[in-house]
Design an enzyme around this catalytic site. Sequence first.
Site, PDB file in Angstrom:
ATOM      1  N   LEU A  52      18.497  84.108  13.357  1.00  0.00           N
ATOM      2  CA  LEU A  52      18.807  83.534  14.904  1.00  0.00           C
ATOM      3  C   LEU A  52      20.300  83.868  15.092  1.00  0.00           C
ATOM      4  O   LEU A  52      21.092  83.416  13.781  1.00  0.00           O
ATOM      5  CB  LEU A  52      18.480  82.022  14.938  1.00  0.00           C
ATOM      6  CG  LEU A  52      17.092  81.604  15.048  1.00  0.00           C
ATOM      7  CD1 LEU A  52      16.788  80.223  15.431  1.00  0.00           C
ATOM      8  CD2 LEU A  52      16.390  82.332  16.333  1.00  0.00           C
ATOM      9  N   ASP A  53      20.822  84.002  15.982  1.00  0.00           N
ATOM     10  CA  ASP A  53      22.237  84.112  16.468  1.00  0.00           C
ATOM     11  C   ASP A  53      22.864  82.496  16.086  1.00  0.00           C
ATOM     12  O   ASP A  53      22.389  81.727  16.049  1.00  0.00           O
ATOM     13  CB  ASP A  53      22.527  84.334  17.811  1.00  0.00           C
ATOM     14  CG  ASP A  53      22.255  85.776  18.468  1.00  0.00           C
ATOM     15  OD1 ASP A  53      21.912  86.573  17.253  1.00  0.00           O
ATOM     16  OD2 ASP A  53      21.852  86.053  19.502  1.00  0.00           O
ATOM     17  N   ARG A  54      24.167  82.919  15.800  1.00  0.00           N
ATOM     18  CA  ARG A  54      24.830  81.467  15.500  1.00  0.00           C
ATOM     19  C   ARG A  54      24.965  80.315  16.385  1.00  0.00           C
ATOM     20  O   ARG A  54      24.482  79.399  16.256  1.00  0.00           O
ATOM     21  CB  ARG A  54      26.517  81.921  15.246  1.00  0.00           C
ATOM     22  CG  ARG A  54      27.291  80.796  14.977  1.00  0.00           C
ATOM     23  CD  ARG A  54      28.898  80.999  15.511  1.00  0.00           C
ATOM     24  NE  ARG A  54      29.479  82.175  14.398  1.00  0.00           N
ATOM     25  CZ  ARG A  54      29.746  81.540  13.217  1.00  0.00           C
ATOM     26  NH1 ARG A  54      29.976  80.244  12.786  1.00  0.00           N
ATOM     27  NH2 ARG A  54      30.207  82.476  12.370  1.00  0.00           N
ATOM     28  N   THR A  98      22.418  80.135  18.824  1.00  0.00           N
ATOM     29  CA  THR A  98      21.207  79.892  19.178  1.00  0.00           C
ATOM     30  C   THR A  98      20.421  78.875  18.213  1.00  0.00           C
ATOM     31  O   THR A  98      20.719  78.750  17.241  1.00  0.00           O
ATOM     32  CB  THR A  98      20.146  81.191  18.957  1.00  0.00           C
ATOM     33  OG1 THR A  98      20.663  82.084  19.973  1.00  0.00           O
ATOM     34  CG2 THR A  98      18.626  80.942  19.494  1.00  0.00           C
ATOM     35  N   HIS A 143      20.489  90.128  19.751  1.00  0.00           N
ATOM     36  CA  HIS A 143      20.853  89.649  21.193  1.00  0.00           C
ATOM     37  C   HIS A 143      20.005  90.204  22.279  1.00  0.00           C
ATOM     38  O   HIS A 143      20.225  90.263  23.460  1.00  0.00           O
ATOM     39  CB  HIS A 143      22.390  90.194  21.455  1.00  0.00           C
ATOM     40  CG  HIS A 143      23.292  89.745  20.575  1.00  0.00           C
ATOM     41  ND1 HIS A 143      24.594  89.992  20.694  1.00  0.00           N
ATOM     42  CD2 HIS A 143      23.236  88.746  19.456  1.00  0.00           C
ATOM     43  CE1 HIS A 143      25.648  89.269  19.944  1.00  0.00           C
ATOM     44  NE2 HIS A 143      24.735  88.736  18.922  1.00  0.00           N
TER      45      HIS A 143
END
EC number: 5.4.99.-
Length: 231
Positions: free
Chosen positions: A57-59, A61, A155
Amino acid sequence: MNLEARLLYRDAMVLIIDKPAGIAVHAGPRDGSANLMQWLDQLRFGLPRAPELAHRLDRDTSGCLVLGRHRKALARLGELFASNSVDKVYWAVVVGRPQADEGLIEAPLKKLERRHGWRMIVDPKGQPSATRWRVLGYDQRLTWIEARPLTGRTHQIRVHLASIGLPLAGDAVYGRGTGDLEAPRLHLHARSISLPFTPKKPPITATAPVPDHMAELLRRCGWADTEAAGN
């Protein structure tokens, strides 16, 4: 960080945790800041090795993050994610109001490298990417979106929604026109996940509570605050 307190699901093979926003899942090439890998040893639960990430997961999110407890589990999880067999549901707050109540975005994505960094862009030469979305609520300016990524590109949800004029609140990279909102963090949450881990058995499922930083704008869009918001 107490990761055990953020545990959503546990069995002999798989763990699912509620990842907080603002923490990277692992260290970047030039990043000395804290990352989730530093705390995974808390989740051994008697096994000789810490669990490992099955996906990312993105930082910024928050929400459901799957871990494999050993190599056999990680191999099976890798198959599921690679084949897009995992049902992932995200909640997002976006700026704008779509003309339809639901839709499918099919737009190939490509990484654009620049001297000062990189970003993902829609490009015909990029990798095939698809996101299904529907409206869950709205106010005059904001819309609460449920997004289901059918592929797993970097993304993806952020770029796809921005590409149809619905940038995410708090998105410093793709969120043009959202700077006046009181949204210091990205409003994207991995709300739930379903893993068909064992054939002929019900899938493994988990749901992550709404994080504190998203609660206010979600309420404005009609979310009924029937659960305690998480951090």
